[in-house]
Design a protein around this motif. Structure first.
Motif, short mmCIF file in Angstrom:
data_model
loop_
_atom_site.label_atom_id
_atom_site.label_comp_id
_atom_site.label_asym_id
_atom_site.label_seq_id
_atom_site.Cartn_x
_atom_site.Cartn_y
_atom_site.Cartn_z
N ARG A 14 13.54 4.59 -5.28
CA ARG A 14 12.18 4.18 -5.58
C ARG A 14 12.15 2.76 -6.14
N GLY A 15 13.15 2.45 -6.98
CA GLY A 15 13.21 1.10 -7.55
C GLY A 15 13.46 0.04 -6.49
N VAL A 16 14.33 0.34 -5.54
CA VAL A 16 14.62 -0.62 -4.47
C VAL A 16 13.39 -0.83 -3.59
N LEU A 17 12.68 0.25 -3.26
CA LEU A 17 11.48 0.12 -2.44
C LEU A 17 10.39 -0.65 -3.17
N ARG A 18 10.21 -0.33 -4.44
CA ARG A 18 9.21 -1.06 -5.22
C ARG A 18 9.56 -2.55 -5.27
N GLY A 19 10.83 -2.85 -5.48
CA GLY A 19 11.25 -4.24 -5.53
C GLY A 19 11.00 -4.97 -4.23
N ALA A 20 11.22 -4.28 -3.11
CA ALA A 20 10.97 -4.89 -1.80
C ALA A 20 9.50 -5.26 -1.65
N ALA A 21 8.61 -4.38 -2.10
CA ALA A 21 7.18 -4.66 -2.01
C ALA A 21 6.76 -5.80 -2.92
N VAL A 22 7.29 -5.80 -4.15
CA VAL A 22 6.98 -6.88 -5.08
C VAL A 22 7.46 -8.21 -4.51
N VAL A 71 0.84 -1.20 0.00
CA VAL A 71 0.00 0.00 0.00
C VAL A 71 0.87 1.25 0.00
N ALA A 72 1.87 1.27 0.89
CA ALA A 72 2.74 2.44 1.00
C ALA A 72 3.53 2.67 -0.29
N VAL A 73 4.06 1.61 -0.86
CA VAL A 73 4.90 1.74 -2.05
C VAL A 73 4.07 2.12 -3.28
N LEU A 74 2.88 1.54 -3.42
CA LEU A 74 2.03 1.93 -4.55
C LEU A 74 1.65 3.41 -4.44
N GLY A 75 1.34 3.84 -3.22
CA GLY A 75 1.00 5.25 -3.03
C GLY A 75 2.18 6.15 -3.32
N MET A 76 3.35 5.79 -2.83
CA MET A 76 4.55 6.59 -3.09
C MET A 76 4.90 6.60 -4.57
N SER A 77 4.75 5.46 -5.23
CA SER A 77 5.05 5.39 -6.65
C SER A 77 4.11 6.26 -7.46
N ALA A 78 2.84 6.28 -7.05
CA ALA A 78 1.87 7.12 -7.75
C ALA A 78 2.23 8.59 -7.65
N LEU A 79 2.84 8.97 -6.53
CA LEU A 79 3.21 10.37 -6.29
C LEU A 79 4.65 10.68 -6.71
N GLY A 80 5.37 9.64 -7.16
CA GLY A 80 6.76 9.85 -7.57
C GLY A 80 7.71 10.01 -6.42
N LEU A 81 7.42 9.36 -5.29
CA LEU A 81 8.27 9.45 -4.11
C LEU A 81 8.93 8.10 -3.86
#
Length: 216
Positions: free
Chosen positions: A70-78, A53-63
């Motif tokens: 951002r790539g590392v955080l997205r990867g952690a969530a995936v 939830v946090a990463v999708l929200g941050m990705s939508a806002l470009g944070l």
């Protein structure tokens, strides 16, 4: 590649769906006990989905602003959500009541929908910078810390969130074997996600995500 606005709306929509599922299930199960509340939020499923939830929200806002972070955080969530979906499908489909996810729609969203959503998000909008193997290895920290926390807390309280990690049910040796097997699977997952995230990139050339392209 999806239009940036559509991608943002989809990310926020699925983040809201997962958050609503967690809140609904918690509200329906909670009796106001602090111990029970801590049990609920000790499930890897719940923690992984909150990360999603946090990463999708941050990705939508470009944070955050740095594409590499951002790539590392997205990867952690995936990674965490794919692990959630696979472990549920292989080990936990017959013990849904024990997982405190008694509402079918909640179970579907958290164990099936969200893992698929984040993988599609990862594939359709790859990370904005090339991922290193060190970054992929960092994703292992979350399940490693969760495992240590779960075993330590379980030894004190006698409560474990999942049967496969409960020594009282299977013995310490079987729990260690289960964790070792899952760890091997996690290494394979890390490799696959890094390769998917870096697909089509020239060595040393950064990828451009949909959101980074939108800022050009």
């Amino acid at each position: 590649m999806l239009p940036v606005t559509v991608l943002r709306v989809l990310r926020l929509s699925f983040a809201g769906l997962a958050l609503a599922a967690i809140v609904d299930q918690f509200a329906s199960r909670s009796t106001g006990s602090a111990f029970e509340a801590l049990n609920f939020f000790s499930f890897f499923t719940v923690q992984a989905n909150l990360l999603g939830v946090a990463v999708l929200g941050m990705s939508a806002l470009g944070l955050p602003a740095s594409p590499a972070r951002r790539g590392v955080l997205r990867g952690a969530a995936v990674f965490a959500l794919v692990l959630t979906g696979l472990v549920f499908a292989i080990l936990l489909t017959d013990v849904q009541e024990d997982l405190q996810l008694t509402k079918p729609w909640v179970n579907t969203v958290l164990h099936q929908v969200m893992p698929v959503v984040v993988v599609l998000d990862w594939v359709l909008d790859p990370p904005g910078r090339r991922l290193t193997w060190r970054a992929g290895a960092a994703w292992l920290a979350f399940p490693a810390v969760w495992t240590l926390y779960t075993l330590a807390r379980g030894a004190i309280t006698g409560w474990y969130p999942y049967p496969f990690i409960d020594p009282a049910l299977h013995g310490a040796g079987r729990v260690v074997a289960n964790c070792a097997t899952i760890f091997v699977g996690m290494l394979v997952m890390v490799a696959l996600l890094v390769v998917l995230g870096n697909r089509g990139q020239r060595r040393g050339a950064p990828a451009r995500s949909a959101l980074s392209e939108a800022r050009r």
